[in-house]
Write a protein that holds these residues in place. Structure first.
Motif, short mmCIF file in Angstrom:
data_model
loop_
_atom_site.label_atom_id
_atom_site.label_comp_id
_atom_site.label_asym_id
_atom_site.label_seq_id
_atom_site.Cartn_x
_atom_site.Cartn_y
_atom_site.Cartn_z
N UNK A 119 0.85 -1.19 0.00
CA UNK A 119 0.00 0.00 0.00
C UNK A 119 0.89 1.24 0.00
N UNK A 120 0.47 2.22 -0.76
CA UNK A 120 1.25 3.46 -0.80
C UNK A 120 0.31 4.63 -0.56
N UNK A 121 0.87 5.73 -0.13
CA UNK A 121 0.05 6.93 0.12
C UNK A 121 -0.36 7.55 -1.22
N UNK A 122 0.61 7.67 -2.13
CA UNK A 122 0.34 8.28 -3.44
C UNK A 122 0.28 7.20 -4.51
N UNK A 123 -0.60 7.38 -5.48
CA UNK A 123 -0.68 6.43 -6.59
C UNK A 123 0.59 6.59 -7.44
N UNK A 124 0.92 5.59 -8.26
CA UNK A 124 2.11 5.73 -9.12
C UNK A 124 2.03 6.99 -10.00
N UNK A 125 0.83 7.28 -10.51
CA UNK A 125 0.66 8.46 -11.39
C UNK A 125 0.91 9.75 -10.60
N UNK A 126 0.41 9.79 -9.36
CA UNK A 126 0.62 10.99 -8.53
C UNK A 126 2.11 11.17 -8.26
N UNK A 127 2.79 10.05 -7.95
CA UNK A 127 4.24 10.13 -7.65
C UNK A 127 5.02 10.62 -8.86
N UNK A 128 4.65 10.11 -10.04
CA UNK A 128 5.32 10.54 -11.28
C UNK A 128 5.11 12.03 -11.51
N UNK A 129 3.86 12.48 -11.33
CA UNK A 129 3.57 13.90 -11.56
C UNK A 129 4.35 14.79 -10.59
N UNK A 130 4.45 14.36 -9.33
CA UNK A 130 5.17 15.17 -8.33
C UNK A 130 6.66 15.24 -8.69
N UNK A 131 7.21 14.13 -9.20
CA UNK A 131 8.63 14.12 -9.60
C UNK A 131 8.83 15.04 -10.80
N UNK A 132 7.91 14.95 -11.77
CA UNK A 132 8.01 15.81 -12.97
C UNK A 132 7.93 17.28 -12.59
N UNK A 133 7.00 17.61 -11.71
CA UNK A 133 6.85 19.01 -11.31
C UNK A 133 8.06 19.49 -10.50
N UNK A 134 8.69 18.58 -9.75
CA UNK A 134 9.86 18.96 -8.95
C UNK A 134 11.10 19.12 -9.82
N UNK A 135 11.09 18.52 -11.00
CA UNK A 135 12.27 18.58 -11.89
C UNK A 135 12.23 19.82 -12.77
N UNK A 136 11.27 20.68 -12.52
CA UNK A 136 11.07 21.90 -13.29
C UNK A 136 12.41 22.59 -13.60
#
Ligand code: ADP
Length: 173
Positions: free
Chosen positions: A46-63
């Motif tokens: 079980x994870x807090x964030x879905x895989x898609x949410x985690x990917x989006x957060x990484x993409x936004x952080x790599x701005x």
């Protein structure tokens, strides 16, 4: 994938991405042409964030860092590395305690894919104590996580736990 391009895969759970992970991705981005941060999706965990949410957060952080991209994957890291054309896997070493597990995994991955190199990077000293579990625990109980995670992750954590707290309050009524 471009010919001759040096691609590194940075796999992990990233639930969520912390400033320690970001520190490592930036170090790798300075060494390789492209860094693919790969979110391992393990349906049994079980994870807090879905895989898609985690990917989006990484993409936004790599701005601003065009050579850092993010994907999610299921299955073996070595298969994911092959799919994206990566010859190097990046992992982090924070303390001696990380070594034994990382060493076993590195040797197993090299056995599974002999052409693969595993490179260990160390984060800036200020992030050596940081891990996703600790960050979630602090956020869950309303502690200050500013400076421990990228701003978009901080917002997402507050939203998650805010919503949970609200749901909990609703149930108690
Ligand atoms: P995993 O479940 O695969 O260990 P994590 O998201 O916990 O996934 O970590 C992914 C990688 O990032 C691991 O190699 C881990 O050692 C490294 N890492 C995690 N936190 C930090 C940190 N604070 N500083 C440097 N590396 C880190």
């Amino acid at each position: 994938m471009k010919k001759g391009e040096r691609v590194a895969l940075f796999p992990g759970s990233f639930d969520p991405y912390t400033n320690g992970h970001l520190d490592l991705a930036l170090r790798a981005a300075a060494l390789f042409d492209r860094v693919v941060v790969a979110v391992a999706h393990n349906p049994a965990k079980t994870s807090l964030f879905t895989p898609e949410e985690r990917v989006n957060l990484i993409r936004e952080s790599a701005h601003g860092h065009a050579n850092i991209t993010a994907i999610h994957f299921v299955g073996l890291v070595v298969d994911c590395a092959q799919r994206v054309g990566a010859h190097v896997i990046i992992r982090g070493l924070r303390a001696v305690s990380d070594f034994e597990f990382e060493f076993q995994m590195a040797l197993m991955n090299r056995r599974l894919s002999p052409g693969l190199e595993i490179a260990f990077l160390m984060p800036s000293q200020e992030y050596t104590y940081l891990n996703s579990t600790l960050v979630k625990e602090v956020a869950k109980h309303g502690g200050r996580i500013h400076g421990l995670v990228p701003p978009v992750v901080e917002k997402a954590l507050l939203a998650k736990y805010g919503q949970r707290a609200a749901r909990g309050a609703g149930r108690r009524k």
